[in-house]
Design a protein around this motif. Sequence first.
Motif, PDB file in Angstrom:
ATOM      1  N   UNK A  31       0.303  -0.370  -3.883  1.00  0.00           N
ATOM      2  CA  UNK A  31       1.431  -1.263  -4.130  1.00  0.00           C
ATOM      3  C   UNK A  31       0.948  -2.703  -4.138  1.00  0.00           C
ATOM      4  N   UNK A  32       1.229  -3.416  -5.237  1.00  0.00           N
ATOM      5  CA  UNK A  32       0.940  -4.853  -5.325  1.00  0.00           C
ATOM      6  C   UNK A  32       2.161  -5.677  -4.918  1.00  0.00           C
ATOM      7  N   UNK A  33       3.348  -5.240  -5.348  1.00  0.00           N
ATOM      8  CA  UNK A  33       4.568  -5.978  -5.045  1.00  0.00           C
ATOM      9  C   UNK A  33       5.723  -5.011  -4.836  1.00  0.00           C
ATOM     10  N   UNK A  34       6.641  -5.405  -3.957  1.00  0.00           N
ATOM     11  CA  UNK A  34       7.877  -4.668  -3.740  1.00  0.00           C
ATOM     12  C   UNK A  34       9.044  -5.594  -4.024  1.00  0.00           C
ATOM     13  N   UNK A  35      10.070  -5.065  -4.687  1.00  0.00           N
ATOM     14  CA  UNK A  35      11.280  -5.834  -4.920  1.00  0.00           C
ATOM     15  C   UNK A  35      12.329  -5.505  -3.883  1.00  0.00           C
ATOM     16  N   UNK A  36      13.484  -6.100  -4.045  1.00  0.00           N
ATOM     17  CA  UNK A  36      14.604  -5.828  -3.154  1.00  0.00           C
ATOM     18  C   UNK A  36      15.133  -4.418  -3.427  1.00  0.00           C
ATOM     19  N   UNK A  37      15.300  -3.598  -2.402  1.00  0.00           N
ATOM     20  CA  UNK A  37      15.782  -2.226  -2.619  1.00  0.00           C
ATOM     21  C   UNK A  37      17.164  -2.217  -3.263  1.00  0.00           C
TER      22      UNK A  37
END
Length: 68
Positions: A31-37
């Motif tokens: 994982x490089x980036x996670x957004x808002x669930x």
Amino acid sequence: DGTFYIENGELKYPLKNFRFNESPVIMLNNIDELGRPVRVGGDETNLSMMIPPMRLRDFTFTSLSDAV
């Protein structure tokens, strides 16, 4: 299987099926980036889930097949 492009609530055309055999553990390590669930699902027959959009590196699709 059975993935379709939907526009304005109407089925437009079938999409190609992407097949992969990536391990979920390896995927989570990439994982490089996670957004808002965002909440997905959730009607009288199933539970809803909170799933974040993810940008992954090194995710491998193994093949494409027709969606028909």
